[in-house]
Design a protein around this motif. Structure first.
Motif, PDB file in Angstrom:
ATOM      1  N   CYS A  69      28.376  -5.233 -34.266  1.00 13.00           N
ATOM      2  CA  CYS A  69      28.386  -4.009 -33.300  1.00 13.00           C
ATOM      3  C   CYS A  69      27.233  -4.478 -32.763  1.00 13.00           C
ATOM      4  O   CYS A  69      26.237  -4.119 -31.831  1.00 13.00           O
ATOM      5  CB  CYS A  69      27.624  -3.346 -34.515  1.00 13.00           C
ATOM      6  SG  CYS A  69      26.646  -3.099 -35.800  1.00 13.00           S
ATOM      7  N   CYS A 117      24.471  -0.886 -36.510  1.00  7.11           N
ATOM      8  CA  CYS A 117      25.099  -0.082 -37.647  1.00  7.11           C
ATOM      9  C   CYS A 117      23.456  -0.176 -39.089  1.00  7.11           C
ATOM     10  O   CYS A 117      23.531   1.339 -39.913  1.00  7.11           O
ATOM     11  CB  CYS A 117      26.124  -0.638 -37.984  1.00  7.11           C
ATOM     12  SG  CYS A 117      25.852  -2.132 -39.176  1.00  7.11           S
ATOM     13  N   SER A 134      32.232  -2.096 -37.266  1.00  6.44           N
ATOM     14  CA  SER A 134      33.357  -2.687 -38.854  1.00  6.44           C
ATOM     15  C   SER A 134      33.234  -2.515 -39.694  1.00  6.44           C
ATOM     16  O   SER A 134      32.778  -0.697 -40.062  1.00  6.44           O
ATOM     17  CB  SER A 134      33.508  -4.071 -38.127  1.00  6.44           C
ATOM     18  OG  SER A 134      35.172  -4.183 -39.226  1.00  6.44           O
ATOM     19  N   CYS A 135      32.329  -3.074 -40.385  1.00  8.36           N
ATOM     20  CA  CYS A 135      31.487  -2.807 -42.086  1.00  8.36           C
ATOM     21  C   CYS A 135      30.971  -2.132 -41.542  1.00  8.36           C
ATOM     22  O   CYS A 135      30.336  -0.849 -43.083  1.00  8.36           O
ATOM     23  CB  CYS A 135      30.646  -3.687 -42.526  1.00  8.36           C
ATOM     24  SG  CYS A 135      29.060  -4.983 -41.491  1.00  8.36           S
ATOM     25  N   GLN A 136      29.676  -1.693 -41.037  1.00  5.85           N
ATOM     26  CA  GLN A 136      28.947  -0.617 -40.964  1.00  5.85           C
ATOM     27  C   GLN A 136      27.963  -0.438 -41.539  1.00  5.85           C
ATOM     28  O   GLN A 136      26.724  -0.007 -42.382  1.00  5.85           O
ATOM     29  CB  GLN A 136      29.262   0.760 -41.095  1.00  5.85           C
ATOM     30  CG  GLN A 136      30.001   1.185 -39.249  1.00  5.85           C
ATOM     31  CD  GLN A 136      30.472   2.612 -39.933  1.00  5.85           C
ATOM     32  OE1 GLN A 136      30.051   3.235 -39.732  1.00  5.85           O
ATOM     33  NE2 GLN A 136      31.767   2.967 -40.239  1.00  5.85           N
ATOM     34  N   GLY A 176      25.800  -4.203 -41.907  1.00  7.35           N
ATOM     35  CA  GLY A 176      24.944  -4.920 -41.483  1.00  7.35           C
ATOM     36  C   GLY A 176      25.453  -6.808 -41.730  1.00  7.35           C
ATOM     37  O   GLY A 176      25.119  -7.532 -41.636  1.00  7.35           O
ATOM     38  N   CYS A 215      28.511  -7.747 -40.338  1.00  5.17           N
ATOM     39  CA  CYS A 215      30.027  -8.357 -40.358  1.00  5.17           C
ATOM     40  C   CYS A 215      29.739  -8.880 -38.290  1.00  5.17           C
ATOM     41  O   CYS A 215      30.273  -9.767 -37.666  1.00  5.17           O
ATOM     42  CB  CYS A 215      31.394  -7.785 -40.163  1.00  5.17           C
ATOM     43  SG  CYS A 215      30.839  -6.250 -38.647  1.00  5.17           S
ATOM     44  N   GLY A 216      28.796  -8.567 -37.839  1.00  2.00           N
ATOM     45  CA  GLY A 216      28.037  -8.876 -36.640  1.00  2.00           C
ATOM     46  C   GLY A 216      28.603  -8.032 -35.995  1.00  2.00           C
ATOM     47  O   GLY A 216      28.544  -8.216 -34.280  1.00  2.00           O
TER      48      GLY A 216
END
Ligand code: FES
Length: 379
Positions: free
Chosen positions: A337, A366, A328-330, A332, A334-335
């Motif tokens: 990935c 990410c 999602s955020c790319q 680091g 949101c968690g």
């Protein structure tokens, strides 16, 4: 993470005071509390005042309105309400929602409505044809009347109001394109508090930038400057009026910027030796990899070897082979990935994993990298 309780949540965790004002707790109420503690977990999911929630903070909200807000028709706003019409969790400018899409993708979108309106959340989404598919799914599948699962609001981009947590005397907002979304509620707050503020709104063209009608109400506090008419803005233009005597940007300024990485990087470099200017920013694309070394990832499920270049993230390398890898955020935080490392040492570059999680092998693809030449992931 600022996971918050819904305003109608009821947590029966402490015994009530005595009914008649004595210092000891009332025995009848103690007994009632004990019964409620056993009974409530079973009743809670069915309680009519409680929205559809799960223990991981996911709530279902109803999409009640959808509007096109850019002339090129590539930006839509989505407005949500609680299905039962109750008040929503309070939020402050800069906050965002996690939108859990039907496909299983999760995307984060800034709240761009009125924080004082507890009945509605509003987000805006630009359609990105060559992105990861999240914005296209929002545009093509979410319809008025749908129930949409969300998490949040959470705030990674808060505004500190001068005189109320900031020593700055004036505020400069800088928004580029869809970067207007977190800035819109900040402008409203600045106006409400009577701050000395101004804003520059940039973008490729007037047809591509949303909310022109909404920013018009702020009059000459807002400068709209598009690349097709005026070229890329200079640092001086981004930072606003200069001191007539020194010709430089006045100090005691707080800058809030949401835009593309090159613009943010130029601002950071430009302001590196200006400790008298606060710079607050939010990116809407991943930061460049710094000090990266190439390494190889092995996918445990297939044995496939994936090379990761020095200037590439593990996530983007993995997605070439596994396009459905979640993210999602790319950036680091949101968690989404997160995967487990089965072998190889990790160069952790995130700020959210706890030491026990790191010791357990958790890895955010990410931003984090192998610290050696090779890593095996539980994928
Ligand atoms: S995509 Fe959000 S932490 Fe990696």
């Amino acid at each position: 993470m600022n996971q918050r309780l819904h305003p109608h949540s009821t947590e029966m965790t402490s015994p009530p005071p005595h009914l008649y004002g004595r210092w000891r707790h009332d025995p009848m109420l103690l007994m009632g509390t004990a019964i409620a503690k056993v009974w409530w977990p079973f009743w809670r999911p069915m309680a009519p005042l409680h929205p559809t929630t799960a223990d991981d903070g996911v709530t279902a909200v109803r999409l009640v309105d959808r509007q096109v807000v850019a002339a090129d028709e590539n930006v839509v706003t989505l407005t949500f309400e609680a299905p039962d019409g109750t008040l929503l969790t309070r939020w402050h400018p800069g906050a965002h929602l996690d939108i859990l899409l039907p496909s299983g993708r999760m995307r984060e979108y800034s709240l761009c409505g009125d924080p004082a309106d507890r009945r509605q959340y509003r987000i805006a989404v630009r359609r990105i044809p060559d992105g990861g598919g999240g914005s296209i799914e929002v545009h093509d599948t979410l319809r008025v009347g749908d129930l949409v699962r969300i998490r949040g609001p959470r705030n990674a981009f808060p505004i500190a109001v001068p005189g109320h947590g900031s020593s700055a005397r004036s505020v400069r907002f800088i928004a580029a394109g869809i970067g207007i979304t977190p800035i819109l509620p900040m402008m409203a707050v600045a106006e409400r508090f009577g701050l000395d503020w101004s804003m520059i709104y940039t973008g490729r063209s007037r047809t591509s930038i949303p909310f022109l009608d909404e920013v018009a109400r702020f009059g000459d506090k807002v400068t709209i400057r598009t690349d097709d008419e005026s070229g890329l803005p200079s640092m001086t233009e981004l930072l606003g009026p200069t001191d007539p005597q020194t010709g430089s940007t006045p100090g005691d300024l707080a800058v809030y910027c949401c835009g593309p990485v090159p613009m943010l990087d130029r601002l950071r470099t430009h302001l590196a030796d200006r400790p008298d200017i606060e710079l607050h920013y939010e990116r809407f694309s991943p930061p460049p990899v710094e000090d990266g070394r190439p390494f190889t990832i092995t996918l445990a499920s297939t044995g496939q070897q994936i090379p990761v270049a020095a200037d590439e993230t593990a996530l983007s390398a993995i997605r070439k082979t596994v396009p459905s890898a979640p993210y999602s955020c790319q950036q680091g935080f949101c968690g989404t990935c997160k995967v487990r490392t089965l072998s190889g040492a990790v160069d952790h570059r995130d700020n959210i994993l706890t030491e026990p999680e790191r010791a357990d092998g958790q890895f955010l693809t990410c931003v984090s990298r192998a610290s050696g030449d090779h890593i095996t992931l539980d994928l």
